[in-house]
Design a protein around this motif. Structure first.
Motif, PDB file in Angstrom:
ATOM      1  N   ALA A  68       6.345  11.403  -1.509  1.00 45.41           N
ATOM      2  CA  ALA A  68       6.359  10.173  -2.316  1.00 45.41           C
ATOM      3  C   ALA A  68       7.728   9.502  -2.251  1.00 45.41           C
ATOM      4  N   ALA A  69       8.797  10.289  -2.297  1.00 40.74           N
ATOM      5  CA  ALA A  69      10.141   9.732  -2.226  1.00 40.74           C
ATOM      6  C   ALA A  69      10.391   9.071  -0.869  1.00 40.74           C
ATOM      7  N   VAL A  70       9.893   9.663   0.204  1.00 40.23           N
ATOM      8  CA  VAL A  70      10.044   9.079   1.536  1.00 40.23           C
ATOM      9  C   VAL A  70       9.287   7.748   1.620  1.00 40.23           C
ATOM     10  N   PHE A  71       8.083   7.696   1.055  1.00 37.86           N
ATOM     11  CA  PHE A  71       7.313   6.458   1.084  1.00 37.86           C
ATOM     12  C   PHE A  71       7.986   5.364   0.266  1.00 37.86           C
ATOM     13  N   ILE A  72       8.535   5.710  -0.882  1.00 30.21           N
ATOM     14  CA  ILE A  72       9.243   4.717  -1.703  1.00 30.21           C
ATOM     15  C   ILE A  72      10.480   4.208  -0.963  1.00 30.21           C
ATOM     16  N   ALA A 109       9.358   1.858   1.736  1.00 30.26           N
ATOM     17  CA  ALA A 109       8.947   0.555   1.191  1.00 30.26           C
ATOM     18  C   ALA A 109      10.152  -0.266   0.736  1.00 30.26           C
ATOM     19  N   ARG A 110      11.184   0.392   0.223  1.00 35.64           N
ATOM     20  CA  ARG A 110      12.378  -0.333  -0.231  1.00 35.64           C
ATOM     21  C   ARG A 110      13.248  -0.786   0.936  1.00 35.64           C
ATOM     22  N   LEU A 111      13.372   0.052   1.964  1.00 33.41           N
ATOM     23  CA  LEU A 111      14.242  -0.275   3.092  1.00 33.41           C
ATOM     24  C   LEU A 111      13.599  -1.271   4.056  1.00 33.41           C
ATOM     25  N   ARG A 112      12.286  -1.235   4.198  1.00 31.20           N
ATOM     26  CA  ARG A 112      11.566  -2.125   5.111  1.00 31.20           C
ATOM     27  C   ARG A 112      10.428  -2.827   4.375  1.00 31.20           C
ATOM     28  N   ILE A 151       0.828  -1.208   0.000  1.00 33.01           N
ATOM     29  CA  ILE A 151       0.000   0.000   0.000  1.00 33.01           C
ATOM     30  C   ILE A 151       0.866   1.264   0.000  1.00 33.01           C
ATOM     31  N   ARG A 152       2.069   1.175   0.557  1.00 36.83           N
ATOM     32  CA  ARG A 152       2.955   2.344   0.557  1.00 36.83           C
ATOM     33  C   ARG A 152       3.381   2.711  -0.855  1.00 36.83           C
ATOM     34  N   THR A 153       3.546   1.714  -1.713  1.00 38.33           N
ATOM     35  CA  THR A 153       3.908   1.969  -3.104  1.00 38.33           C
ATOM     36  C   THR A 153       2.757   2.641  -3.843  1.00 38.33           C
ATOM     37  N   VAL A 154       1.543   2.193  -3.593  1.00 34.55           N
ATOM     38  CA  VAL A 154       0.369   2.776  -4.233  1.00 34.55           C
ATOM     39  C   VAL A 154       0.187   4.230  -3.793  1.00 34.55           C
ATOM     40  N   ILE A 155       0.311   4.480  -2.495  1.00 35.51           N
ATOM     41  CA  ILE A 155       0.179   5.845  -1.976  1.00 35.51           C
ATOM     42  C   ILE A 155       1.273   6.732  -2.554  1.00 35.51           C
ATOM     43  N   ALA A 156       2.498   6.232  -2.615  1.00 31.18           N
ATOM     44  CA  ALA A 156       3.607   7.012  -3.170  1.00 31.18           C
ATOM     45  C   ALA A 156       3.363   7.340  -4.637  1.00 31.18           C
TER      46      ALA A 156
END
Length: 83
Positions: free
Chosen positions: A62-66, A69-72, A15-20
């Motif tokens: 958006a960059a923070v959310f991506i 999602a990538r780090l965790r 869901i973090r990817t979709v929101i981002a």
């Protein structure tokens, strides 16, 4: 962390990817509007280009959310246990 190596990541279904992605699309649109906005519209908001700053803020969000999602990444188990 227990269970970190098992399973696979949710990837695009996180869901973090979709929101981002949504914030990035809106951020690009609003940033472009802020760049091409006439000065008369900027003067209405006390000389602050609100669209430009809001668009940049959305892109940063958006960059923070991506990055989050990538780090965790969320791990999805490969096998479903018997019930």
């Amino acid at each position: 962390m227990p269970g970190q190596g098992s399973g696979h990541s949710a990837g695009a279904f996180d869901i973090r990817t979709v929101i981002a992605l949504l914030f990035a699309i809106y951020g690009v649109v609003i940033t472009v509007v802020g760049v091409v906005q006439p000065q008369s519209e900027i003067d209405k908001s006390a000389g602050v280009n609100i669209n430009l700053w809001a668009g940049i803020g959305m892109l940063v969000f958006a960059a923070v959310f991506i990055a989050w999602a990538r780090l965790r990444p969320i791990r999805v188990p490969d096998e479903v246990g018997e019930q």
